[in-house]
Motif scaffolding. Structure first.
Motif, mmCIF file in Angstrom:
data_model
loop_
_atom_site.group_PDB
_atom_site.id
_atom_site.type_symbol
_atom_site.label_atom_id
_atom_site.label_comp_id
_atom_site.label_asym_id
_atom_site.label_seq_id
_atom_site.Cartn_x
_atom_site.Cartn_y
_atom_site.Cartn_z
ATOM 1 N N SER A 152 0.943 -1.172 0.019
ATOM 2 C CA SER A 152 -0.071 -0.050 0.078
ATOM 3 C C SER A 152 0.789 1.352 -0.036
ATOM 4 O O SER A 152 1.652 1.505 0.842
ATOM 5 N N LEU A 153 0.746 2.148 -1.140
ATOM 6 C CA LEU A 153 1.596 3.285 -1.453
ATOM 7 C C LEU A 153 0.354 4.507 -1.590
ATOM 8 O O LEU A 153 0.895 5.477 -1.825
ATOM 9 N N SER A 154 -0.761 4.380 -1.079
ATOM 10 C CA SER A 154 -1.662 5.389 -1.482
ATOM 11 C C SER A 154 -1.497 6.612 -0.796
ATOM 12 O O SER A 154 -0.679 6.512 0.602
ATOM 13 N N GLU A 155 -1.873 7.355 -1.033
ATOM 14 C CA GLU A 155 -1.980 9.129 -0.341
ATOM 15 C C GLU A 155 -0.649 9.619 -0.170
ATOM 16 O O GLU A 155 -0.198 9.889 0.833
ATOM 17 N N ASN A 156 0.002 9.524 -1.239
ATOM 18 C CA ASN A 156 1.454 10.074 -1.118
ATOM 19 C C ASN A 156 1.572 11.062 -2.291
ATOM 20 O O ASN A 156 0.334 11.467 -2.747
ATOM 21 N N GLN A 157 2.475 11.454 -2.661
ATOM 22 C CA GLN A 157 2.725 12.216 -3.882
ATOM 23 C C GLN A 157 3.708 11.689 -4.854
ATOM 24 O O GLN A 157 4.433 12.088 -5.682
ATOM 25 N N LEU A 158 3.515 10.487 -5.091
ATOM 26 C CA LEU A 158 4.526 9.705 -5.835
ATOM 27 C C LEU A 158 3.707 9.911 -7.412
ATOM 28 O O LEU A 158 2.657 10.323 -7.856
ATOM 29 N N ASN A 159 4.771 9.815 -8.504
ATOM 30 C CA ASN A 159 4.578 10.172 -9.749
ATOM 31 C C ASN A 159 5.476 9.253 -10.820
ATOM 32 O O ASN A 159 5.898 8.139 -10.165
ATOM 33 N N GLY A 160 5.198 9.367 -11.873
ATOM 34 C CA GLY A 160 5.817 8.547 -13.006
ATOM 35 C C GLY A 160 4.886 7.339 -13.329
ATOM 36 O O GLY A 160 3.547 7.379 -12.968
ATOM 37 N N SER A 161 5.092 6.383 -13.921
ATOM 38 C CA SER A 161 4.325 5.393 -14.417
ATOM 39 C C SER A 161 4.538 4.032 -13.158
ATOM 40 O O SER A 161 5.450 3.848 -12.644
ATOM 41 N N ILE A 162 3.381 3.284 -13.452
ATOM 42 C CA ILE A 162 3.351 2.048 -12.659
ATOM 43 C C ILE A 162 4.712 1.353 -13.107
ATOM 44 O O ILE A 162 4.454 0.697 -14.396
ATOM 45 N N PRO A 163 5.671 0.795 -12.592
ATOM 46 C CA PRO A 163 6.659 -0.023 -13.307
ATOM 47 C C PRO A 163 6.134 -1.272 -13.879
ATOM 48 O O PRO A 163 5.450 -2.060 -13.161
#
Length: 994
Positions: free
Chosen positions: A274-285
């Motif tokens: 679970s990596l929800s509710e962050n400010q992550l970007n880019g594509s799903i690897p």
């Protein structure tokens, strides 16, 4: 208090044994001193003279008879655990469980450090407080420590360091919901990387902050790691490359940025991430395809972009996939529909497009499916509506077309299909969905005739919306009575209703019948609904006489009575006097009667309604004086009486309404001085007194911080005189704080995005928006839902004199400033160039002199400018936004020269033009800030352009220049405003009047 007084009572008879064994062979009986420590008084279950090793919740050593285990978790124990408690005499304890009890105000005593043989300690959720004592490091044999959910338990860095170093056998460490705010992040690596046996580490919601190093958590044996809900963490995701056996990873609701590290693809044992509710970007690897053991994947509420890669098809065990609220585009991979174990799939709030395909048959276990708020098109596949286990289906706000096919997913609990382009009749199969609780078919093109009686078959239905289907008709059988026993929220706006008969709704909280064709008198039975009643935009002509006896009697036999809380009858044909019987609704919180034809005097009793929070009577024909008997008990937050014929003074009792946030008394006949006594209202954000007969000098300052929350100050079109109120400019604190206003704006609309647990909860709120009617050159419009960053001062069309004060540059959050049509003299302050957020500026029709300061070219967001009809001289500055303004911005300044004027600049020869006696004529005044308002539904920049073009007939060149020249930073901010404000406006919220 002795330990026995805390928990040795009758409940201990029911304690389960902490040991896995249910029987014992003893060589020795329970030791007398240990038995005494447990039992000081005779009880019904633990009896003196019996072997304490046989007592429930007690575990003894089978050889020597020492008490080695106590399991007293979740047994309702309460009281303060004192240091002299006989509990601490049990020196041989190896396991101790006191979890889920109430030891409020008890400290984590150093005496716990005396249990040298302890291997398992569980004090979680027991309300211990204070600092964890350093003696905890003495528990060197600990294998499991649970201290979670003791919110006032504080860790010191030295204490934690010693404990982790000494507890070399530690395998489980649960510190979630304790306070670790004093732990430096750069020491986390040192604290835990030597914990070679640590299998489970939970640091959820521990107030950690700062930038986490990439190798901060190098734990070779770790399997479960939870650092979620530490929202002040920064930087990129940690690499975690040495955690080869990781099975569960939760880093949700932190402040992590950037892409997902490639090292995450090495977690081949991972079954939950679970990596929800962050400010992550880019594509799903794409390397996620290596993680074939995954069961739970949550990447929601980030900024992932690009297409959904075809990486999930190999995850044959996947049960939950949540990609909601990102920026994903393209089509949904059809391989997702072959994940036979999937229970939850949420791809809502993205930019997905294309059809779903006709065959969705693999989801035999799917219970939750949401694709709302995308750009999906085509028809809704019939196979989707026949999935056997489906409970929640949400496809709202897409572009689906065609008919709704027959539905045979009989386990459906929630069906949301609103905001599409669906056509045809409502399928009869919907009325066979007996488990349905929420049904939303609003904002489509549905047609046909629906017998309302059919909804009585849905016994569990509590939310129903068919609104905004203009070709849909409802029929009601007047001779048949049905009880809709569970229905609480009913939305039927814009469905061509001409009647709504008396129906028994024992639990109805919110009824919306707005924008229909209902007429006549509002019946009393409707006014007995608990909650909110929206009848706006109909043809009602009157309200039945409301008596105290009639309120709440209709349902008295079926429920506890809660009287009407909100009544909206705006935009109807109500005429005549407003009866004082309206005050019989003693629980009324919102009363909106704007845009009717009501006359007479506003009932004084409305000021006595202590529950009333919103009173909107604008655009009627009320006369006489304002209600004057407001009290300290008043809950009033909004008072809008704009556009009536009210006279007299502004009542001083308004200063007693300490919660007042919005006050609009504009466009009346009020004759008074400036109400300086309002300056004590700490929450007042909007003050509009425009177009009255107010007069005098604004000088009074009775408090150190006047109007601390004010963001809109409009006293235009009055007879105020004297100097500008410089003292107020110096004290308008809310107009100075740009960062706070930007934060508020960026967080608008967040409510309701993550409402999966109860999606209808947000819909059940009956919204009320403060509105402002603005005017320019004979045109009027209603501006509803004022953006938080809208910071405006309008002092135009008065008789203010003197110079513009330099201190005005302290109001850094100003968006609009209008000082036109006054008698201001002197130069334009250079300090105005510091108002970097300014978007429109009107100083026209004054007696300003000197050159236009070149520093004003710093105003990079300035879209509308009017310096016309002054005594300005010299060359017009060039650069940035000044390249976009037309001649109209400068006319009437005879000594100005340079672009865009045709007059070329020559030698400096200035002569002051003579004053024109008609200079102050209202007929000559130009635009105000108000025309700009029409554009806020489409974004600030576009709105300013439209408003300016409409009311000034400006040339398109400057508009083109604005779109080409806005700084990227600002455009992003304005986009947020457009999304959060304009996108939510409907026909009720933006109404043009002329």
């Amino acid at each position: 208090m002795a330990w026995v007084l805390l928990f040795l009572h009758i409940f201990l008879f029911h304690f389960p044994s902490f040991s896995s064994s249910s029987s014992y062979s003893f060589n020795f009986s329970c030791h007398h001193d240990e038995s005494s420590a447990l039992l000081l008084n005779k009880t019904a279950t633990w009896q003196n003279g019996t072997d304490c090793c046989s007592w429930h919740g007690v575990t003894c050593d089978t050889i020597y008879g020492h008490v080695i285990g106590l399991d007293l978790g979740d047994e309702g124990l309460d009281g303060i655990l004192q240091p002299n408690s006989t509990l601490f005499d049990l020196a041989h304890l190896q396991t101790l469980n006191l979890s889920s009890n109430d030891f409020s105000n008890s400290h984590f005593h150093s005496k716990f450090g005396g249990f040298f043989n302890l291997t398992h300690l569980d004090l979680s959720n027991s309300f211990f407080k204070g600092e964890v004592p350093t003696q905890i490091s003495h528990l060197s044999k600990l294998e499991s420590l649970h201290l979670s959910e003791n919110f006032d338990l504080i860790w010191g860095e030295t204490t934690l360091k010693r404990f982790v170093q000494n507890a070399t056998n530690l395998r489980e460490l649960f510190l979630n919901q304790t306070n670790m705010s004093s732990i430096r992040l750069n020491s986390i690596n040192f604290l835990f990387n030597k914990s070679s046996y640590l299998v489970t580490l939970n640091l959820k919601s521990t107030e950690l902050s700062g930038k986490l190093k990439k190798n901060a958590l190098c734990l070779p044996s770790i399997q479960e790691l939870d650092m979620s809900e530490n929202s002040y963490l920064q930087g990129e995701l940690p690499e975690l490359s040495c955690n080869a056996f990781l099975t569960t990873l939760d880093l949700s609701d932190c402040g992590f940025q950037g892409p997902i590290p490639l090292s995450f693809s090495n977690f081949t044992h991972l079954n939950s991430i679970s990596l929800s509710e962050n400010q992550l970007n880019g594509s799903i690897p794409s390397s996620f395809s290596n993680l074939q053991r995954l069961i739970h994947v949550d990447l929601s509420f980030n900024s992932f972009s690009g297409q959904i890669p075809d990486v999930f098809s190999a995850m044959t065990k996947l049960q939950e996939l949540n990609l909601a609220s990102n920026k994903l585009q393209g089509q949904i991979p059809f391989s997702l529909f072959n994940l036979t174990q999937l229970v939850t799939l949420d791809c809502s709030h993205n930019k997905l497009e294309g059809p779903l395909g006709n065959k969705i048959t693999g989801f035999q276990k799917l219970t939750y499916f949401s694709l709302s708020d995308n750009f999906l098109n085509g028809t809704i596949p019939p196979t989707l509506l026949s999935l056997p286990s489906l409970e929640h289906l949400e496809l709202s706000n897409n572009r689906f077309t065609g008919h709704i096919s027959a539905i045979s997913s009989y386990s459906l609990d929630t069906l949301y299909l609103s905001g599409n382009k669906l056509q045809g009749n409502i399928p009869k199969s919907i009325f066979n969905l007996t488990t349905l609780t929420r049904l939303d078919l609003s904002s489509n093109n549905l047609s046909g005739v629906v017998d309302f009686q059919l909804f009585s078959k849905l016994h569990w239905l509590f939310f129903l919306s068919l609104s905004h289907n203009s070709q849909l008709s409802l029929t009601f059988e007047s001779n048949v009575s049905f009880i809709y026993s569970r229905l609480r929220i009913l939305y039927f706006p814009s469905v061509n209703l001409t009647e709504f008969p008396k129906i028994e709704f024992p639990r109805l909280d919110s009824l919306d019948l707005s924008n229909n064709k209902l007429n006549g008198s509002v019946p009393n039975w409707l006014l007995e609904i608990s909650g909110s009643l929206n009848l706006a935009g109909n043809r009602f002509t009157s309200i039945d006489q409301i008596s105290t006896q009639s309120i709440g009697t209709y349902y008295s036999s079926s429920r506890n009575i809660n009287q009407l809380g909100g009544l909206d009858l705006s935009f109807n044909l109500l005429a005549g006097d407003l009866s004082v019987s309206i005050c019989n609704m003693s629980s009324l919180q919102t009363l909106n009667l704007e845009h009717n034809q009501l006359t007479g005097i506003i009932p004084q009793c409305l000021a006595d309604l202590s529950s009333l929070q919103v009173l909107n009577l604008q655009m009627n024909k009320f006369h006489g004086t304002l209600p004057s008997n407001f009290s300290k008990m008043s809950a009033l937050e909004t008072l809008n009486l704009y556009g009536n014929q009210l006279e007299g003074h502004i009542p001083r009792s308004l200063s007693l309404c300490k919660g007042l946030k919005f006050l609009n008394l504009g466009s009346n006949k009020i004759e008074d001085e400036f109400p300086d006594w309002l300056q004590t209202l700490q929450d007042l954000k909007v003050l509009l007194l425009r177009d009255n007969k107010l007069h005098g000098i604004i000088v009074n300052l009775n408090t150190k911080h006047p109007f601390p929350s004010l963001t809109i100050f409009d006293i235009s079109g009055n007879n105020f005189s004297g100097p500008l109120p410089n003292a107020y400019f110096e004290k308008f604190e809310a107009m100075k704080n740009v960062a706070e206003l930007v934060y508020m704006t960026n967080n608008i609309g967040q409510l309701g995005l993550n409402n999966r647990a109860n999606p209808v909860s947000i819909r059940s709120i009956a919204p009320y928006y403060d509105s402002v009617i603005v005017a320019s050159k004979g045109n009027k419009m209603t501006w509803v839902k004022i953006p938080n960053i809208l910071v405006i001062i309008d002092l135009s069309r008065n008789k203010f004199e003197g110079e513009i004060p330099n201190v005005i540059d302290e109001l850094q959050a100003l968006i609009g400033l209008n000082l036109s049509h006054n008698r201001l003299i002197g130069p334009i302050p250079k300090s105005m160039g510091n108002l970097t957020n300014l978007e429109w500026l009107d100083l026209s029709s004054n007696m300003l002199t000197d050159v236009i300061p070149a520093k004003l070219t710093n105003l990079g967001f300035l879209a509308v400018l009017d310096f016309s009809n002054n005594h300005l001289v010299g060359e017009i500055p060039r650069g940035k936004q000044f390249e976009t303004f037309s001649n109209d911005s400068y006319v009437g300044n005879l000594e100005l020269c340079g672009f865009p004027l045709s007059k070329k600049c020559g030698p400096e020869q200035y002569s002051q033009p003579s004053l024109n006696n008609s200079f102050w004529s209202d007929a000559k005044f130009g635009f105000g800030w108000k025309p700009v308002a029409i554009g806020y539904g489409c974004g600030f920049v576009i709105g300013i352009g439209l408003g300016y073009c409409m009311f000034l007939i400006g040339k398109p060149r400057w508009l083109v220049m604005i779109f080409g020249g806005q700084p990227k930073r600002r455009v992003k901010r304005r986009t947020r405003v457009s999304r959060n404000h304009g996108a939510t406006m409907n026909q009720n919220q933006m109404v043009a009047m002329s």
